[in-house]
Design an enzyme around this catalytic site. Structure first.
Site, short mmCIF file in Angstrom:
data_model
loop_
_atom_site.label_atom_id
_atom_site.label_comp_id
_atom_site.label_asym_id
_atom_site.label_seq_id
_atom_site.Cartn_x
_atom_site.Cartn_y
_atom_site.Cartn_z
N GLN A 280 33.63 18.50 -5.57
CA GLN A 280 33.94 17.07 -5.37
C GLN A 280 32.98 16.49 -4.33
OE1 GLN A 280 36.15 15.21 -6.94
NE2 GLN A 280 37.40 16.72 -8.01
N TYR A 309 39.94 23.28 -15.93
CA TYR A 309 38.74 22.56 -15.48
C TYR A 309 38.66 22.73 -13.96
CZ TYR A 309 39.38 20.49 -20.08
OH TYR A 309 39.58 20.30 -21.42
N GLU A 330 37.53 27.64 -16.44
CA GLU A 330 36.35 26.83 -16.11
C GLU A 330 35.22 27.33 -17.00
OE1 GLU A 330 35.02 24.29 -14.08
OE2 GLU A 330 33.11 24.98 -14.87
N ASP A 378 41.79 18.60 -14.82
CA ASP A 378 40.83 17.75 -14.12
C ASP A 378 39.54 17.72 -14.94
OD1 ASP A 378 39.36 16.34 -12.28
OD2 ASP A 378 39.43 17.86 -10.71
N CYS A 405 38.77 11.22 -14.23
CA CYS A 405 37.67 10.38 -13.72
C CYS A 405 37.29 9.32 -14.74
CB CYS A 405 36.47 11.24 -13.34
SG CYS A 405 35.85 12.24 -14.68
N1 SAH Z 1 38.99 20.71 -10.43
C1 SAH Z 1 37.67 20.86 -9.88
C2 SAH Z 1 36.54 20.50 -10.87
C3 SAH Z 1 36.65 19.20 -11.62
S1 SAH Z 1 35.19 18.69 -12.45
C4 SAH Z 1 37.54 20.10 -8.59
O1 SAH Z 1 38.40 19.29 -8.26
O2 SAH Z 1 36.56 20.32 -7.88
C5 SAH Z 1 35.42 19.27 -14.07
C6 SAH Z 1 35.07 20.73 -14.26
O3 SAH Z 1 35.31 21.04 -15.64
C7 SAH Z 1 33.61 21.11 -13.99
O4 SAH Z 1 33.57 22.20 -13.12
C8 SAH Z 1 33.06 21.49 -15.38
O5 SAH Z 1 32.11 22.54 -15.31
C9 SAH Z 1 34.32 21.93 -16.11
N2 SAH Z 1 34.31 21.83 -17.57
C10 SAH Z 1 33.67 20.93 -18.36
N3 SAH Z 1 34.01 21.09 -19.65
C11 SAH Z 1 34.88 22.12 -19.70
C12 SAH Z 1 35.58 22.78 -20.75
N4 SAH Z 1 35.46 22.38 -22.00
N5 SAH Z 1 36.42 23.77 -20.43
C13 SAH Z 1 36.57 24.19 -19.14
N6 SAH Z 1 35.92 23.61 -18.11
C14 SAH Z 1 35.09 22.59 -18.37
#
Ligand code: SAH
Length: 450
Positions: A280, A309, A330, A378, A405
């Site tokens: 973040q 995610y 992830e 997320d 987002c």
């Molecule tokens: N929850 C974390 C990251 C949020 S950003 C935080 O608050 O820091 C979204 C994340 O989803 C990223 O790390 C991205 O690499 C991951 N992502 C994107 N597409 C995805 C998918 N299909 N399955 C799992 N993760 C995914």
């Protein structure tokens, strides 16, 4: 209506990209940096079938919500396309985005909280990725003019930590001194494509990433020696991106000196972050976002939690000590490694992260009969997939806490959960990105009593 025509327009609305909206002879006209309530003399730049783009030639009636300092560069580049509007109005704008989407979806009775303001309105970003190009014979850093790849040279990026701006300029000067060629995207030539600088608010450490067309360049040893002398820079990484692409980072990183990861902290949990991992970007607002999400989850000590995610596990590891177990998903392998290592680093033994797509792993878990109490999601801007939503509901959680987002995909996904017996009555916008139109929001879905 035709290109270069000059017309007077009354601005009635703001688009989701923060352009002023006006109507003229059946056409919708989007005017850069115009604000509702303003009357502008505008020059038409581009005409499509039902809409057109224009820019302000003269401000005839100015809105009291306009910020009067010279912000042109930031607004023009799209780096901070809300910077011309007072901060409290930015917060209203973000709330209205959510309200309008709910209205369109006939969900008018859902409450929308007031947008939680960011503790810092500028200088809040812990990371900057800025393009490097040659402009008028000189290597420059800056940002692209909106809808183009023309670099506007900048040294103050407004939304990034001023310490990062300092390092960006210092690295720029080193590249100039050793005559390192900037990337030329037309011919896919040159060396340095982007500078990526990250700073840990907790430790003050900074990582510099040179995104380069080649794995090496002749000036690199000298450049590295000088970068090492910049105060607080603790590591230098060369990211190799040989392709003709708009994607910023390539897939391979070479550590030139220092630690391979940056260490940061959210609440009392420490995190090590690899260059490819998502983290973040608003350091002070992130714990407030998580607090809100966690409070809404109403966690119990016996709860089995999913962190989907997950990035480097920031949400799951923040709650791990208060629940029975955390399972995370992830897609970026390095981020999953970071998440599992971060669990160890904080002596957390009930959290485990796996690499994979959430929409593929969640159905497998559901198939195996896994029962979950709370799911945090997320996702990136495109939101969830129907496969994920169906599988998530099948694990029968009491609550699903959705951190989004992108309110458009949020509202779409919430409606899918509704069909599967989940209800929600409030969406809370959180301002993670002041001066930009990006809207973050937290929603809790609850399983309806059967
Ligand atoms: N929850 C974390 C990251 C949020 S950003 C935080 O608050 O820091 C979204 C994340 O989803 C990223 O790390 C991205 O690499 C991951 N992502 C994107 N597409 C995805 C998918 N299909 N399955 C799992 N993760 C995914």
């Amino acid at each position: 209506m035709e290109k270069n025509q000059i017309i007077d327009l009354e601005i009635t609305d703001l688009s989701y990209e923060a352009m002023g909206v006006a109507h003229y002879e059946g056409m919708t006209v989007f005017v850069t940096s115009a604000i509702p309530g303003e009357i502008v003399r505008a020059k038409i730049l581009k005409v499509k079938k039902t809409f057109a783009f224009a820019k302000i030639e003269e401000l005839i009636k100015e809105s009291p919500d306009r910020v009067k300092i010279e912000l042109n560069q930031w607004v023009q580049t799209g780096l901070a396309s809300l910077a011309h509007i007072k901060y409290n109005k930015q917060l209203e704008f973000k709330r209205n985005q959510v309200v309008n989407l709910l209205k369109k979806a006939h969900l008018d009775d859902v409450q929308v909280g007031s947008t939680l303001p960011s503790p810092e309105e500028t200088g809040y970003r812990n990371k900057a990725q800025v393009p490097v190009r040659e402009v008028a014979g000189q290597l420059e850093i800056g940002f692209f003019r909106r809808h183009s790849h023309d670099l506007v040279p900048l040294t103050n990026f407004l939304t990034t930590d001023p310490e990062i701006d300092r390092v960006l300029v210092a690295v720029r000067d080193i590249l100039r001194q050793y005559r390192v060629p900037a990337y030329d995207e037309i011919h896919n030539q040159g060396e340095v494509r982007y500078l990526d600088v990250r700073r840990s608010k907790a430790t003050g450490e900074m990582m510099v990433i040179l995104v380069c067309l080649h794995k090496d360049f002749v000036q690199l040893p000298k450049v590295a020696t000088d970068i090492k002398k910049i105060p607080d820079v603790t590591s230098l990484v060369l990211n190799y991106n040989p392709k003709k692409t708009n994607v910023i980072l390539g897939k391979v990183d070479y550590l030139i000196f220092g630690k391979p990861q940056l260490t940061d902290q959210i609440g009392d949990v420490k995190f090590r972050i690899s260059p490819e991992s998502f983290f973040q970007i608003n350091s002070l607002q992130t714990p407030r976002l998580y607090d809100l999400a966690i409070k809404k989850a109403n966690l119990q000590p016996e709860d089995a939690v999913v962190d989907a995610y997950s990035g480097i596990g920031t949400i799951g590891l923040t709650v791990a000590k208060h629940v029975r177990s955390v399972r995370g998903i992830e897609s970026v392998r390095d981020a999953v490694k970071d998440a599992n290592n971060n669990a160890k680093l904080n002596d957390i033994r009930n959290a485990k992260y796996v690499t994979g797509k959430a929409e593929e792993i969640m159905p497998k878990w559901a198939e195996k009969g896994m029962q979950v109490d709370i799911i945090f999601v997320d996702p990136p801007r495109k939101g969830l997939t129907p496969e994920f939503i169906e599988a998530a509901a099948k694990t029968n959680p009491k609550k699903i806490v959705y951190i989004s987002c992108n309110p458009a995909t949020l509202v779409r996904d919430l409606q899918e959960f509704q069909k599967l017996g989940y209800t929600f009555d409030q969406i809370d916008p959180v301002d993670m990105f002041p001066q930009t139109p990006h809207v973050e929001a937290v929603t809790v879905l609850e399983r309806a009593e059967k």
